[in-house]
Design an enzyme around this catalytic site. Sequence first.
Site, short mmCIF file in Angstrom:
data_model
loop_
_atom_site.label_atom_id
_atom_site.label_comp_id
_atom_site.label_asym_id
_atom_site.label_seq_id
_atom_site.Cartn_x
_atom_site.Cartn_y
_atom_site.Cartn_z
N GLY A 19 -7.12 3.39 0.00
CA GLY A 19 -6.51 3.67 -0.28
C GLY A 19 -6.84 3.55 -2.21
N LYS A 25 -2.73 -1.60 -1.17
CA LYS A 25 -2.74 -1.48 0.69
C LYS A 25 -2.24 -2.90 0.72
CE LYS A 25 -6.80 -0.69 -0.79
NZ LYS A 25 -6.52 -0.69 -2.24
N GLU A 43 -9.15 -7.31 1.87
CA GLU A 43 -10.24 -6.91 1.86
C GLU A 43 -10.93 -8.49 0.79
OE1 GLU A 43 -10.09 -4.45 -0.82
OE2 GLU A 43 -11.83 -3.19 -0.55
N ARG A 96 -9.26 -0.83 3.67
CA ARG A 96 -10.69 -0.58 3.56
C ARG A 96 -11.81 -0.42 4.61
NH1 ARG A 96 -10.79 -1.20 -2.54
NH2 ARG A 96 -9.57 0.66 -3.06
N LYS A 156 -2.63 -2.67 -14.24
CA LYS A 156 -2.55 -3.22 -15.73
C LYS A 156 -2.07 -4.61 -15.19
CE LYS A 156 -1.70 0.34 -17.66
NZ LYS A 156 -1.27 1.24 -18.89
N GLU A 157 -0.22 -4.17 -14.59
CA GLU A 157 0.82 -5.49 -14.27
C GLU A 157 -0.32 -6.50 -13.36
OE1 GLU A 157 4.26 -2.57 -13.45
OE2 GLU A 157 3.74 -4.87 -11.49
N ARG A 158 -1.29 -6.28 -12.74
CA ARG A 158 -1.84 -7.35 -11.43
C ARG A 158 -2.94 -8.69 -12.32
NH1 ARG A 158 -5.01 -5.48 -6.57
NH2 ARG A 158 -7.04 -4.17 -8.07
N1 LIG Z 1 5.56 0.67 -4.10
C1 LIG Z 1 5.22 -1.16 -5.51
N2 LIG Z 1 6.06 -0.64 -7.24
C2 LIG Z 1 5.31 -1.27 -7.55
N3 LIG Z 1 4.87 -1.97 -7.62
C3 LIG Z 1 4.28 -2.34 -6.35
C4 LIG Z 1 4.50 -1.70 -5.25
N4 LIG Z 1 3.54 -1.82 -4.21
C5 LIG Z 1 2.53 -2.63 -4.73
N5 LIG Z 1 2.98 -3.73 -6.31
C6 LIG Z 1 2.07 -4.24 -7.14
O1 LIG Z 1 0.84 -3.17 -7.42
C7 LIG Z 1 -0.20 -4.53 -7.90
C8 LIG Z 1 -1.43 -3.88 -6.63
O2 LIG Z 1 -0.49 -3.77 -5.90
P1 LIG Z 1 -1.52 -4.16 -4.14
O3 LIG Z 1 -0.69 -4.42 -2.98
O4 LIG Z 1 -2.32 -5.58 -4.58
O5 LIG Z 1 -2.77 -2.94 -4.39
P2 LIG Z 1 -3.68 -3.25 -3.35
O6 LIG Z 1 -4.62 -3.79 -2.58
O7 LIG Z 1 -4.19 -1.27 -2.92
O8 LIG Z 1 -4.53 -3.05 -4.89
C9 LIG Z 1 0.73 -5.99 -7.60
O9 LIG Z 1 0.62 -6.50 -9.10
C10 LIG Z 1 1.79 -5.32 -6.37
O10 LIG Z 1 2.78 -6.56 -6.90
N1 LIG Z 2 -16.44 -1.02 -2.28
C1 LIG Z 2 -16.13 -1.88 -2.87
C2 LIG Z 2 -14.87 -1.92 -2.96
C3 LIG Z 2 -14.11 -1.79 -4.00
N2 LIG Z 2 -13.89 -2.39 -4.94
C4 LIG Z 2 -13.41 -2.58 -6.56
C5 LIG Z 2 -12.09 -2.53 -6.37
C6 LIG Z 2 -11.36 -3.45 -6.81
O1 LIG Z 2 -11.29 -3.85 -8.94
C7 LIG Z 2 -11.64 -4.66 -6.01
C8 LIG Z 2 -10.59 -4.42 -4.91
O2 LIG Z 2 -9.94 -3.25 -4.60
P1 LIG Z 2 -8.44 -3.80 -4.41
O3 LIG Z 2 -8.01 -4.13 -2.79
O4 LIG Z 2 -8.33 -3.91 -5.55
O5 LIG Z 2 -8.41 -1.75 -3.93
O6 LIG Z 2 -13.21 -4.00 -5.50
C9 LIG Z 2 -15.66 -1.69 -5.24
O7 LIG Z 2 -16.35 -1.80 -7.03
N3 LIG Z 2 -16.76 -0.88 -4.16
#
Ligand SMILES: Nc1ncnc2c1ncn2[C@@H]1O[C@H](COP(=O)(O)OP(=O)(O)O)[C@@H](O)[C@H]1O
Ligand SMILES: Nc1ccn([C@H]2C[C@H](O)[C@@H](COP(=O)(O)O)O2)c(=O)n1
Length: 223
Positions: A19, A25, A43, A96, A156-158
């Site tokens: 995703g 994820k 990851e 991923r 932005k939140e993260r």
């Molecule tokens: N269903 C949801 N609704 C609102 N915020 C979420 C939801 N799922 C995750 N978040 C928040 O969004 C941000 C990104 O989620 P994360 O699981 O780290 O995404 P990814 O691993 O795909 O990059 C985190 O701050 C997480 O707490």
């Molecule tokens: N092949 C990749 C994989 C990931 N990234 C970057 C994208 C995000 O900034 C960060 C981690 O991804 P997330 O787990 O938050 O979806 O790594 C990239 O540039 N290339």
Amino acid sequence: MSFNSLCMNNLWRSVFIEGNIASGKTTCLEYFSKTSNIEVLTEPVSKWRNVRGHNPLGLMYQDPIRWGITLQTYVQLTMLDRHLSTMSAPVRMMERSIYSAKYIFVENLFRSGKMPEVDFAVLSEWFEWITQNIAIPVDLIVYLQSSPQTCHERLKERCREEEKIIPLEYLEAIHQLYEDWLIKKTSFNVPAPVLVIPADDDLQKMLHQYEENREKILAGSNV
Ligand SMILES: Nc1ncnc2c1ncn2[C@@H]1O[C@H](COP(=O)(O)OP(=O)(O)O)[C@@H](O)[C@H]1O
Ligand SMILES: Nc1ccn([C@H]2C[C@H](O)[C@@H](COP(=O)(O)O)O2)c(=O)n1
């Protein structure tokens, strides 16, 4: 086949969670990590942010033309290492894959003119050699399908320092590549069946959806 019989019959299973950036994820994996007999591999972002004191992730966002190849070479290595590590439970859920690294992120850098053709050619040669000579186990791809707008809000939140400069357009481009690969199936080889889970909902609803899909994810019934 139930999860218990899967374990008893020693049928090992490998699932990729795919995703867009900040689609949820890691949150999904955290949820499933509470289940016994599942190995969760997130990851290796901490490695991408610190390899012997260098931050290739940050460098790539600052100057993709110069540092894209550096980050993506390291991503390819670390993902391959993850894929080939010995499984410690009957089900592996992995964030991923070496496939999305190439088909989504490398492809996006190249198509947007931010990766020189020679860098793309070298990475492509490496990728083709790896995938033609090394078996990468995968039984299911779970695609967390979220809108780029939702991802932008969550990103932005993260508030990860390196990602503060990511514009919505970047997430839109990544989204389009994911859709072409896993939904339309028009761009690249899809190495396993795809389970699509809409991922724009709030956390409570997402956890409910994960519960509803638990059997399909863990035991592969009727994807
Ligand atoms: N269903 C949801 N609704 C609102 N915020 C979420 C939801 N799922 C995750 N978040 C928040 O969004 C941000 C990104 O989620 P994360 O699981 O780290 O995404 P990814 O691993 O795909 O990059 C985190 O701050 C997480 O707490
Ligand atoms: N092949 C990749 C994989 C990931 N990234 C970057 C994208 C995000 O900034 C960060 C981690 O991804 P997330 O787990 O938050 O979806 O790594 C990239 O540039 N290339």
